[in-house]
Design an enzyme around this catalytic site. Structure first.
Site, mmCIF file in Angstrom:
data_model
loop_
_atom_site.group_PDB
_atom_site.id
_atom_site.type_symbol
_atom_site.label_atom_id
_atom_site.label_comp_id
_atom_site.label_asym_id
_atom_site.label_seq_id
_atom_site.Cartn_x
_atom_site.Cartn_y
_atom_site.Cartn_z
ATOM 1 C CB ALA A 170 1.497 -12.316 4.807
ATOM 2 C CG ASP A 171 -1.890 -7.842 4.607
ATOM 3 O OD1 ASP A 171 -1.766 -8.150 3.417
ATOM 4 O OD2 ASP A 171 -2.973 -7.859 5.200
ATOM 5 C CG LEU A 172 1.882 -5.686 9.174
ATOM 6 C CD1 LEU A 172 2.056 -5.952 10.655
ATOM 7 C CD2 LEU A 172 1.467 -4.240 8.933
#
Length: 397
Positions: A170-172
């Site tokens: 999700a971050d990436l």
């Protein structure tokens, strides 16, 4: 400018980087690696409480995220620091931040404030759940987004319970979508002459990354479940034991299915009424996988990989991370790239996953020390020696 650029592709753009942890730095890394003049604005050391966000500065995580950038320290909570930042905004193209949505409003660096200083500025914001809505003020974290975004419900073995993916997807993905949004806004600015506010969130990015799994629900009202190493719709596709380990085989579609059966010496599977169609192969997945694995266990992984690829059935090894970077194709693709530290030592980074035919990218500069370029950058933005000295005296930088 003495600072080496990673590429000429984006060298005309200046980016002020207010990001921390992972999603924001991932976005800015894309711009830095393609040559943007990225200035990482950080909290002065005397104001930082404990270790800064993002882990140890010399650790591999921080180092890999912050190459090809310069570092300036600036206290945005002080009037002098905010004024200095707004002077930089006047000459910048992009500001990227991933604070909680209310933080930029409290600091007075929201889009409405920034565009009064520079109407061409592009502000890019990443949050946990969106810039508005009922969850706006919740703290965001990758694993929370993986759970709320449905990914953990379809990851892992059937009946195992929710499983987190092994990378902060999700971050990436939020970072990559943010970088794409910035580039879209810069392209639009060439027509309109005005900047705009780009926003995304971990939750939005995670849901978008569900892709066909989300479409199965939205269009067919199917709720996908955990399928382990089996592909949820392309069968037989999955992990199979060999004489000395495991391999992946992907034999989706009738042609690949026929090639697979012939390759493993099991033409009788083609004649079985249980496996005649894709729907039947899906229904009888477990006995089919067992029948295939009974054959794959008779040869080594290397033997099967050569055989399957020779006949055109997708097949590959299952590597540990060290084996990934030892692979000849990975070496050829230069997915590990070296940069030279100021002391002359070499440091290795994960390379960019795409290339341009004329415009190259490189690890032109290893990550900076905290505030390493403060005076140099402020001079470039028009600050006099006296003004810089005053900022130091006031402990704003």
């Amino acid at each position: 400018m003495s600072f080496p650029r990673a590429s000429t592709a984006l060298s005309r753009f200046t980016v002020l980087d207010l990001t921390r942890v992972r999603s924001g730095p991932t976005a800015v890394r894309q711009l830095a690696d393609w040559g943007a003049n990225v200035i990482k604005i950080e909290t002065p050391a005397h104001l930082e409480k404990g270790e800064g966000p993002g882990g140890p500065r010399q650790g591999p995580d921080f180092q890999n995220l912050h190459r090809n950038k310069r570092s300036v320290t600036l206290d945005l909570k002080s009037p002098q620091g905010k004024a200095a930042f707004l002077r930089m905004v006047e000459k910048a193209d992009v500001v990227v931040e991933n604070f909680r949505p209310d933080v930029k409003d409290r600091l007075g660096i929201d889009y409405e404030s920034l565009k009064t200083v520079n109407k061409r500025i592009v502000l890019a914001s990443i949050s946990g759940f969106g810039q508005d809505g009922p969850y706006r003020d919740r703290p965001g974290f990758d694993q929370i987004a993986q759970g709320m975004g449905g990914l953990m419900s379809i990851t892992g073995l059937p009946g195992q319970g929710p499983v987190r993916v092994g990378i902060p997807v999700a971050d990436l993905s939020a970072g990559l979508f943010c970088a794409l949004g910035v580039m879209t806004a810069l392209l639009e600015r060439e027509v309109s002459g005005e900047g705009q506010w780009v926003s995304t969130s971990l939750l939005q990015a995670q849901i978008f990354m569900l892709d066909f799994q989300a479409a199965r629900w939205l269009q067919a009202r199917e709720v996908p479940k955990q399928a382990g190493n089996n592909h949820p719709t392309a069968i037989p596709t999955g992990v199979f034991k060999t004489k000395d380990g495991h391999i992946n085989i992907a034999s989706t579609g009738q042609v690949m299915w026929e090639r697979c059966c012939n390759a493993i010496g099991a033409p009788e599977l083609l004649d079985s009424p249980d496996y005649k169609t894709s729907a039947l192969r899906s229904k009888n997945r477990d006995p089919l996988n067992a029948a295939i694995e009974a054959r794959t266990k008779t040869k080594t992984s290397a033997e099967w990989i050569d055989l399957f690829n020779e006949v055109g059935v997708p097949c590959g090894p299952i590597y540990s991370i060290d084996q990934v970077f030892a692979d000849e194709q990975v070496k050829h693709l230069r997915m590990a790239q070296s940069g030279t530290r100021p002391d002359g030592s070499e440091e290795v980074f994960v390379g960019q996953p795409f290339s341009l035919s004329r415009t190259k990218t490189a690890i032109a500069a290893t990550p900076p020390e905290l505030g390493q370029h403060t005076d140099e950058v402020l001079k470039e933005f028009g600050f006099s020696d006296g003004e810089i000295a005053a900022l130091h005296e006031a402990k704003v930088v």
